[in-house]
Design an enzyme around this catalytic site. Sequence first.
Site, PDB file in Angstrom:
ATOM      1  N   HIS A  44       7.009  -1.358   9.991  1.00  0.00           N
ATOM      2  CA  HIS A  44       5.944  -1.025   8.900  1.00  0.00           C
ATOM      3  C   HIS A  44       6.266  -2.606   8.447  1.00  0.00           C
ATOM      4  O   HIS A  44       7.408  -2.677   8.731  1.00  0.00           O
ATOM      5  CB  HIS A  44       6.082  -0.451   7.392  1.00  0.00           C
ATOM      6  CG  HIS A  44       4.909  -0.832   6.786  1.00  0.00           C
ATOM      7  ND1 HIS A  44       4.739  -2.058   6.246  1.00  0.00           N
ATOM      8  CD2 HIS A  44       3.807   0.600   6.257  1.00  0.00           C
ATOM      9  CE1 HIS A  44       3.679  -1.737   4.951  1.00  0.00           C
ATOM     10  NE2 HIS A  44       2.957  -0.119   5.172  1.00  0.00           N
ATOM     11  N   ARG A  87      -2.631  -5.903   1.169  1.00  0.00           N
ATOM     12  CA  ARG A  87      -3.352  -6.758   2.057  1.00  0.00           C
ATOM     13  C   ARG A  87      -4.405  -6.311   2.094  1.00  0.00           C
ATOM     14  O   ARG A  87      -5.584  -7.557   2.077  1.00  0.00           O
ATOM     15  CB  ARG A  87      -2.957  -7.190   3.769  1.00  0.00           C
ATOM     16  CG  ARG A  87      -1.538  -8.052   4.655  1.00  0.00           C
ATOM     17  CD  ARG A  87      -0.805  -7.825   5.359  1.00  0.00           C
ATOM     18  NE  ARG A  87      -0.275  -6.743   5.493  1.00  0.00           N
ATOM     19  CZ  ARG A  87       0.638  -5.663   5.853  1.00  0.00           C
ATOM     20  NH1 ARG A  87      -0.844  -5.434   7.114  1.00  0.00           N
ATOM     21  NH2 ARG A  87       1.115  -4.357   5.626  1.00  0.00           N
TER      22      ARG A  87
END
Lengths: 248, 634
Positions: free
Chosen positions: B249, B269
């Site tokens: 990740h 994000r």
Amino acid sequence: MAYTAKFKVWRGDAESGGLHDFDVEVNEGEVVLDIIHRLQATQAPDLAVRWNCKAGKCGSCSAEINGRPRLLCMTRMSTFTEDEVVTVTPMRTFPVIRDLVTDVSFNYTKAREIPSFTPPKDLQPGEYRMQQVDVERSQEFRKCIECFLCQNTCHVVRDHEENKEAFAGPRYLMRIAELEMHPLDTADRVRPAQDEHGLGFCNITKCCTEVCPEHIKITDNALIPMKERVADRKYDPIVWLGNKLFRR
Amino acid sequence: MTEVERHPYDVVVIGAGGAGLRAVIEARERGLRVAVVCKSLFGKAHTVMAEGGCAASMGNANANDNWQVHFRDTMRGGKFLNNWRMAELHAKEAPDRVWELETYGALFDRTPDGRISQRNFGGHTYPRLAHVGDRTGLELIRTMQQKIVSLQQEDHAEFGDYEHRIKVFAECTVTELIKDGDRIAGAFGYWRESGRFVLFEAPAVVLATGGIGKSFKVTSNSWEYTGDGHALALRAGATLINMEFVQFHPTGMVWPPSVKGILVTEGVRGDGGVLKNSDGKRFMFEYIPDVFKGQYADAPEEADRWYTDQENNRRTPDLLPRDEVARAINSEVKAGRGSPHGGVFLDIASRLPAEEIKRRLPSMYHQFKELADVDITAEPMEVGPTCHYVMGGIEVDPDTAAASVPGLFAAGECSGGMHGSNRLGGNSLSDLLVFGRRAGLGAADYVQSLSDRPSVAQSDVDAAAQSALAPFNPTDTAENPYTLHNELQQAMNDLVGIIRKAEEIEQAIDKLQALRVRINEVTVEGHRQFNPGWHLALDLRNMLLVSECVARAALLRTESRGGHTRDDFPQMDSQWRNTLLVCSASGDGLVPEVRVEPKEQEPMRQDLLELFELPELEKYYTDAELAAHPGRTS
């Protein structure tokens, strides 16, 4: 940076046990669980502790640190001075299995006693419509990670084994409030909260709210509103008279 | 003869995360008696760590969304190596699985018209993730936990016993699957609390044990993620595929050291957060790979407009699939443009008002405040790649989740194929709902079709007990399990991590071979009652076996694709696209020998292939494979 801390950790089982002294290294940024893990890896490989995510999300590593109910993974070592002795003991309200691990099955028993979500019978999947503002009240309670620190700290059961039978505890009274405030739940939650799950035992000292690692306002937002609804239903003289006259 | 409690069931589900619980619900709804076995307490599984959301093309936020778009996104994310049938079933069934959760009592965030709100995420064309703030996994696990309680209440009303049809065996670890001939006959394990042994006699076992992240040093995974299901399946004779594909990740915490690896949700994000290097530059615009050229904004102005107007602008490359973003961060740090603690900056503070950040990302706010003394509404976070998910897993039939061993089923992270070489964020929660249900159904159908029940031989139980107790035998060198675990994690992290090359992988394999010898010498202190040293000694065997699968498959795949990046073979090679590397195990011993062999994947069904434009397929497929495409034949 790194220093040697003094720890007292309770070790033992259901029969006997006591505090054991350890000198152990502490590094910058560490939490109490890191220190317990260091003890396992270097000095006490069979020291029993329950933990999972180490990020405050699973609610497994509940214990008492210097007498306060805390998550081991969310208690930073920087909250203690370097010369302070850190004492770690298991949760007091539940029977000890070994070392810091307790038997929390009381909570799972209570969970099964609360009737489940009851949606309207004819509402199909995909047709649920609810407003954000309406779901937010129950969403706050669903933040609960079931660490059981509120159950552990609540004086109704902490020093009163005899109350455990009749009292669901803050976590499960909050579960009742969550369902009561669910916009689509159809079951009657109010009367059973008082009569079957022991809401009346709670005298709103807010200890549960104080120890909640998720900062859920258990007392103000769940327990007091439930008590108000009980009072409305049970003690309002007109409702009381109506119930007397028209009871089936 | 070994003293052991015996429990007969129709189905034993190993693992009580999302996939396991969904399988339990389905098998119970079919009237079967089900045991669910979990290493932790009920409701603590790793699924609670999932933050961002659950991908399902309900079309609530953008009406253009449908299963075909979701299917295409999933195949692109996996670089077309996915099992297309799994990707198809997943895209088609995910919305029903999410709506079903509402009938169990789930409370997702809402749209203004009262439907389930959906958020943007990496690699998804439209806002697609059903979510509850940034604690969606907790909502899923709690909802299914409570559904199981409600089924137990129904059984209590009918039979006077909560555990008439579903019993949870919490803090219980399975160490061995037991067969009768070639079929599954049961599972053997121990209670963590007492160390006593337990035998489940059942014709069907569903593995839902999650991932393997604890084989790596920097990981977002908890201690449970030791590849148990992968290893149990291998030892029972089933096969694993895609083990070389491990997802790092892009955004894990990097400081302080004790929390290194803890996840920072992609939702940061999705909700407007951007990645910056030490020069304050939004570097992701430099890292759009050829296969995604044209699909992402190439300048910050367009990227910023996209958040409010998705019809006329392209999405920000901050939301490229995870493998791309993780590699980009790695490159920036290597080039000396990293943050003080070896990551990059993730900035949401300058992008949203403080109150909005706290409302949308409460766990992230809390996590940084409590663990790192960072106020994410006022300053940027420092983030870097962390081992997060394994795409590889047990090779299963897409429709029934059946492994190659009769009676064995697998769902969720421990199964393989669905995500190809790289999983999109949000596709994990939907995966475990869709295939958890299918595994429950598959197991139920299998059990109901049997004419006779398999039986467990006492000799197998004795052997399993002997193997489990081996760490209590004194040895010459008395190896410490914690030390071996550390060395294993370091080797995998350094040598088979995010960027790989042949000689390093070979070094890793040598290290693993040495650990194989030393694991026979592992000794633990104390007795069997809740002894973490013993538990680790047993888990270590699984980690070692699975690590070897990862390393050997990584060495064979001489290309870079998704979660497998070879420094010495940096290009994606279409000759490799259709090749699966299949791991199997043989021999006895604590850790059996691993073999890896290539196998061709079945070509995608024509109607699904035609959902893609020819120019896109040409980036992934060989000319020979596309000869029958209508774009070529007409």
